[in-house]
Structures are given as structure tokens and as C-alpha cells.
Design a protein around this motif. Structure first.
Motif, PDB file in Angstrom:
ATOM      1  N   VAL A   1       0.794  -1.344   0.064  1.00  0.00           N
ATOM      2  CA  VAL A   1      -0.026  -0.137  -0.082  1.00  0.00           C
ATOM      3  C   VAL A   1       0.830   1.441   0.033  1.00  0.00           C
ATOM      4  O   VAL A   1       0.478   2.206  -0.719  1.00  0.00           O
ATOM      5  N   ALA A   2       1.891   1.375   0.794  1.00  0.00           N
ATOM      6  CA  ALA A   2       2.610   2.431   0.877  1.00  0.00           C
ATOM      7  C   ALA A   2       3.586   2.702  -0.670  1.00  0.00           C
ATOM      8  O   ALA A   2       3.723   3.823  -0.620  1.00  0.00           O
ATOM      9  N   ARG A   3       4.144   1.606  -0.978  1.00  0.00           N
ATOM     10  CA  ARG A   3       4.629   1.573  -2.159  1.00  0.00           C
ATOM     11  C   ARG A   3       3.661   2.258  -3.324  1.00  0.00           C
ATOM     12  O   ARG A   3       4.008   3.089  -4.251  1.00  0.00           O
ATOM     13  N   PHE A   4       2.606   1.658  -3.341  1.00  0.00           N
ATOM     14  CA  PHE A   4       1.520   2.178  -4.339  1.00  0.00           C
ATOM     15  C   PHE A   4       1.040   3.711  -4.168  1.00  0.00           C
ATOM     16  O   PHE A   4       0.890   4.298  -5.340  1.00  0.00           O
ATOM     17  N   ALA A   5       0.984   4.088  -2.817  1.00  0.00           N
ATOM     18  CA  ALA A   5       0.609   5.399  -2.673  1.00  0.00           C
ATOM     19  C   ALA A   5       1.830   6.426  -2.872  1.00  0.00           C
ATOM     20  O   ALA A   5       1.551   7.527  -3.409  1.00  0.00           O
ATOM     21  N   ASP A   6       3.249   5.982  -3.010  1.00  0.00           N
ATOM     22  CA  ASP A   6       4.104   6.798  -3.268  1.00  0.00           C
ATOM     23  C   ASP A   6       4.076   6.956  -4.818  1.00  0.00           C
ATOM     24  O   ASP A   6       4.350   8.074  -5.309  1.00  0.00           O
ATOM     25  N   HIS A   7       4.013   5.752  -5.408  1.00  0.00           N
ATOM     26  CA  HIS A   7       3.887   5.757  -7.031  1.00  0.00           C
ATOM     27  C   HIS A   7       2.843   6.605  -7.638  1.00  0.00           C
ATOM     28  O   HIS A   7       3.083   7.418  -8.452  1.00  0.00           O
ATOM     29  N   ALA A   8       1.540   6.461  -7.137  1.00  0.00           N
ATOM     30  CA  ALA A   8       0.503   7.107  -7.581  1.00  0.00           C
ATOM     31  C   ALA A   8       0.651   8.447  -7.230  1.00  0.00           C
ATOM     32  O   ALA A   8       0.635   9.458  -8.352  1.00  0.00           O
ATOM     33  N   ALA A   9       1.115   9.050  -6.175  1.00  0.00           N
ATOM     34  CA  ALA A   9       1.227  10.551  -5.845  1.00  0.00           C
ATOM     35  C   ALA A   9       2.515  11.096  -6.973  1.00  0.00           C
ATOM     36  O   ALA A   9       2.075  12.168  -7.473  1.00  0.00           O
ATOM     37  N   GLU A  10       3.379  10.345  -6.909  1.00  0.00           N
ATOM     38  CA  GLU A  10       4.495  10.906  -7.736  1.00  0.00           C
ATOM     39  C   GLU A  10       4.129  11.099  -9.097  1.00  0.00           C
ATOM     40  O   GLU A  10       4.470  12.001  -9.859  1.00  0.00           O
ATOM     41  N   HIS A  11       3.198  10.128  -9.700  1.00  0.00           N
ATOM     42  CA  HIS A  11       3.059  10.178 -11.190  1.00  0.00           C
ATOM     43  C   HIS A  11       1.424  10.814 -11.258  1.00  0.00           C
ATOM     44  O   HIS A  11       0.761  10.511 -12.386  1.00  0.00           O
ATOM     45  N   TRP A  12       0.799  11.157 -10.382  1.00  0.00           N
ATOM     46  CA  TRP A  12      -0.557  11.748 -10.433  1.00  0.00           C
ATOM     47  C   TRP A  12      -0.647  12.877 -11.561  1.00  0.00           C
ATOM     48  O   TRP A  12       0.361  13.775 -11.705  1.00  0.00           O
ATOM     49  N   GLY A  13      -1.395  12.895 -12.398  1.00  0.00           N
ATOM     50  CA  GLY A  13      -1.560  13.760 -13.583  1.00  0.00           C
ATOM     51  C   GLY A  13      -1.081  13.173 -14.719  1.00  0.00           C
ATOM     52  O   GLY A  13      -0.898  13.902 -15.688  1.00  0.00           O
ATOM     53  N   GLY A  14      -0.541  12.074 -14.694  1.00  0.00           N
ATOM     54  CA  GLY A  14      -0.065  11.312 -15.882  1.00  0.00           C
ATOM     55  C   GLY A  14      -0.586   9.766 -16.169  1.00  0.00           C
ATOM     56  O   GLY A  14      -1.721   9.999 -15.662  1.00  0.00           O
ATOM     57  N   ASP A  15      -0.260   9.174 -16.822  1.00  0.00           N
ATOM     58  CA  ASP A  15      -0.786   7.957 -17.272  1.00  0.00           C
ATOM     59  C   ASP A  15      -0.147   6.680 -16.579  1.00  0.00           C
ATOM     60  O   ASP A  15      -0.519   5.652 -16.992  1.00  0.00           O
ATOM     61  N   ALA A  16       0.511   6.814 -15.593  1.00  0.00           N
ATOM     62  CA  ALA A  16       1.629   5.759 -15.110  1.00  0.00           C
ATOM     63  C   ALA A  16       0.562   4.734 -14.600  1.00  0.00           C
ATOM     64  O   ALA A  16       0.581   3.271 -14.646  1.00  0.00           O
ATOM     65  N   ILE A  17      -0.655   4.899 -13.766  1.00  0.00           N
ATOM     66  CA  ILE A  17      -1.430   4.018 -13.196  1.00  0.00           C
ATOM     67  C   ILE A  17      -2.627   3.636 -14.219  1.00  0.00           C
ATOM     68  O   ILE A  17      -3.352   2.741 -13.482  1.00  0.00           O
ATOM     69  N   LEU A  18      -2.675   4.236 -15.260  1.00  0.00           N
ATOM     70  CA  LEU A  18      -3.811   3.994 -15.976  1.00  0.00           C
ATOM     71  C   LEU A  18      -3.795   2.515 -16.585  1.00  0.00           C
ATOM     72  O   LEU A  18      -5.139   1.978 -16.260  1.00  0.00           O
ATOM     73  N   PRO A  19      -2.879   1.863 -16.740  1.00  0.00           N
ATOM     74  CA  PRO A  19      -3.064   0.365 -17.228  1.00  0.00           C
ATOM     75  C   PRO A  19      -3.461  -0.610 -15.989  1.00  0.00           C
ATOM     76  O   PRO A  19      -4.236  -1.635 -16.357  1.00  0.00           O
ATOM     77  N   LEU A  20      -3.393  -0.173 -14.642  1.00  0.00           N
ATOM     78  CA  LEU A  20      -3.883  -0.796 -13.630  1.00  0.00           C
ATOM     79  C   LEU A  20      -5.245  -0.619 -13.544  1.00  0.00           C
ATOM     80  O   LEU A  20      -6.021  -1.668 -13.285  1.00  0.00           O
ATOM     81  N   PHE A  21      -5.940   0.696 -13.596  1.00  0.00           N
ATOM     82  CA  PHE A  21      -7.265   0.679 -13.412  1.00  0.00           C
ATOM     83  C   PHE A  21      -8.190   0.283 -14.840  1.00  0.00           C
ATOM     84  O   PHE A  21      -9.213   0.012 -14.816  1.00  0.00           O
ATOM     85  N   ALA A  22      -7.544   0.522 -15.926  1.00  0.00           N
ATOM     86  CA  ALA A  22      -8.220   0.537 -17.436  1.00  0.00           C
ATOM     87  C   ALA A  22      -7.223  -0.153 -18.292  1.00  0.00           C
ATOM     88  O   ALA A  22      -6.865   0.605 -19.209  1.00  0.00           O
ATOM     89  N   PRO A  23      -7.172  -1.449 -18.350  1.00  0.00           N
ATOM     90  CA  PRO A  23      -6.112  -2.117 -19.351  1.00  0.00           C
ATOM     91  C   PRO A  23      -6.644  -1.964 -20.624  1.00  0.00           C
ATOM     92  O   PRO A  23      -6.025  -1.922 -21.619  1.00  0.00           O
TER      93      PRO A  23
END
Length: 284
Positions: A147-169
Motif C-alpha cells: 500500500v505504501a509503495r503504491f501510494a508513493d507511486h500514484a502520488a509521484e505520477h499523479w496527473g500522468g498515465d502511469a497507473i492507467l493500465p492498472l485501472f483500465a487495461p
């Protein structure tokens, strides 16, 4: 087409909401993380999903506190989330509603149904959980360090597409969708807000409320969901008395993808078949 945004208050916090349609049953969506009312209607497939629901129900939408058009307050706990949902129903003149909890909105919907059985016509749960974090008595959850790693990753890349494949492949490579995703996410939450929401997710646990639910319940979960794995949906269906369970093909977490009807159709069928119409009509 969009709908006017209205505001109600829970204490000092202003909660933005919309009402669409005028069907015989009120259907309120308890949204997941990163809701933003205005942008909902800008994504064509999401707008089609909402219009489909609004054509058959009186659809009530809102932004949770700290997100989108709603106001800031103390860090939202589960009691606040339930009270905000109740305030929205009061403002919309809804005495009883089907509560549709999506992703992080699921625990709010569960807690509301448990606390307010007289106001809950039915409960629909999509892609959600009773508890997100792993523990000795809940091994299907996510480990705290993940959870902590994902929170760091999501916050760092928020406003971009980095987590889009996780939510909407299924939307990977769709430039128009990616542009909407960036715009909508940035309007819904700041990077620090992302951290707050994910920290709140890690602390949610409504397992103790499941046996108290007496309303009709439909649990929907995609078998390949990468955000909230399908084991969470199976757990809910096994522990809520009389719950119907519909496992969906695919791996999108976003409920309106890859096409709106996959989730809209069973929701509307549940509303049509599972809700007694004589209970649905009275409104304040």
C-alpha cells in the motif's frame, strides 16, 4: 449533456451532488477514489453508462469530501462518509434509495446499509471489499508495505498515465481516454490528496457490518480486477446474507469499460426485479 451541480452541507463541509433522471427508484452512487462530477459527463462511455442508469432510475451522484467539487474538512473517516451520503439523500429529497458502492465507495455503502436499513432499498457493490489491508484473519488483503509503495507511486505520477493500465487495461493506447484520465484525476485530487485517500483505504474494515445487512444485495466483480482482486468480491458475497453474486469477465477496474452495458445491465435488472416498487416511490 450534464446536470446542474447543487450543494448540501454536513456541518461545515459542502458536498456537491447532481440528480439525473426521474425514474421510480432512487439510485445513489457512492463513488470510489478520485470523483469529479463535471468530468464524469466528458468521457463518452462513462456518460453513456450514467445516461443508461438515469433513463430507468432517479440517479443521484456526488463528490466525496476532499474531492472534486466538494469542500475540505477534517480527513474523512467512515462515519463522515456515511453522514455525507445521508446528507446528500436528504438534500435530494430521497427517503429510500438503492445504494451503489463502487470501489472505495463500497465500505461507505455497506456501513450506510447497516446503519440505515429503513433508507436502503437495495445495495449494489462493484469492484470493492470489506477490508483492503492484509491481516492474520484476512490474508486476501494487500500488505501494508505494498500500500505504501503504491501510494508513493500514484502520488509521484499523479496527473500522468502511469497507473492507467492498472485501472483500465482495455483503454491502454487510447489517447483521448488518457487525456480525459489526466484531466479528471487532476481536477479530483491533488497528489497529497491521493496519499490521504489511499491511507484511508488501508484502514477501512466493515466486515463486522456484513451480517447486519437485510436489504437485497448484488455483488459485481471482474475476475481479472488488478486494483481490488476478485477474492474480495467473493468474500462479500459469501458473508452478506442472501447476496447475489455476478462475476464479470475482463480485467478493467473502471466499471464502464470496456463497454457500459456490462455493468449497467445487471444493475438495472437488479433494480427492476429485486426492488419492491411500492417501497420505492415515496420521496420527501
Amino acid at each position: 449533456m450534464s446536470y446542474d451541480v447543487r450543494y448540501t452541507r454536513n456541518g461545515r463541509v459542502a458536498i456537491a451532488y447532481q440528480v439525473a433522471g426521474d425514474g421510480p427508484v432512487d439510485l445513489v452512487i457512492a463513488p470510489g477514489f478520485a470523483s469529479q462530477l463535471d468530468s464524469l459527463w466528458e468521457e463518452p462511455r462513462l456518460a453513456a453508462f450514467l445516461h443508461r442508469l438515469a433513463a430507468r432510475t432517479r440517479l443521484i451522484l456526488y463528490d466525496v469530501r476532499e474531492q472534486g467539487l466538494s469542500g475540505l474538512g477534517r480527513a474523512p473517516g467512515l462515519d463522515d462518509a456515511v453522514a455525507d451520503l445521508e446528507a446528500v439523500l436528504d438534500a435530494a429529497g430521497s427517503e429510500r434509495a438503492v445504494v451503489f458502492g463502487i470501489s472505495q465507495g463500497g465500505p461507505t455503502a455497506i456501513a450506510f446499509a447497516s446503519a440505515h436499513p429503513g433508507r436502503t432499498l437495495g445495495l449494489v457493490l462493484y469492484g470493492t471489499y470489506a477490508k483492503a489491508a492484509r491481516s492474520g484473519d484476512y490474508p486476501i488483503g494487500v500488505a501494508p508495505e505494498e500500500v505504501a509503495r503504491f501510494a508513493d507511486h500514484a502520488a509521484e505520477h499523479w496527473g500522468g498515465d502511469a497507473i492507467l493500465p492498472l485501472f483500465a487495461p482495455s483503454a491502454t493506447g487510447d489517447a483521448a481516454f488518457a487525456a480525459w484520465w489526466r484531466r479528471s484525476g487532476g481536477a479530483a485530487l491533488s497528489p497529497s490528496g491521493v496519499r490521504t485517500m489511499l491511507a484511508r483505504r488501508a484502514g477501512l474494515d466493515v466486515r463486522g457490518e456484513l451480517a447486519a445487512i437485510r436489504a437485497p444485495v448484488l455483488v459485481l466483480h471482474r475476475v481479472g480486477d488488478r486494483v481490488n482482486p476478485v477474492a474480495h468480491g467473493r468474500h462479500l458475497a459469501q458473508r452478506i446474507p442472501g447476496a447475489a453474486y455476478h462475476e464479470l469477465a475482463g480485467d478493467d477496474h473502471l466499471w464502464w469499460l470496456p463497454e457500459p452495458g456490462q455493468v449497467a445491465a445487471p444493475v438495472l435488472d437488479f433494480v427492476r426485479r429485486g426492488i419492491r416498487p411500492e417501497l420505492a416511490r415515496p420521496r420527501g
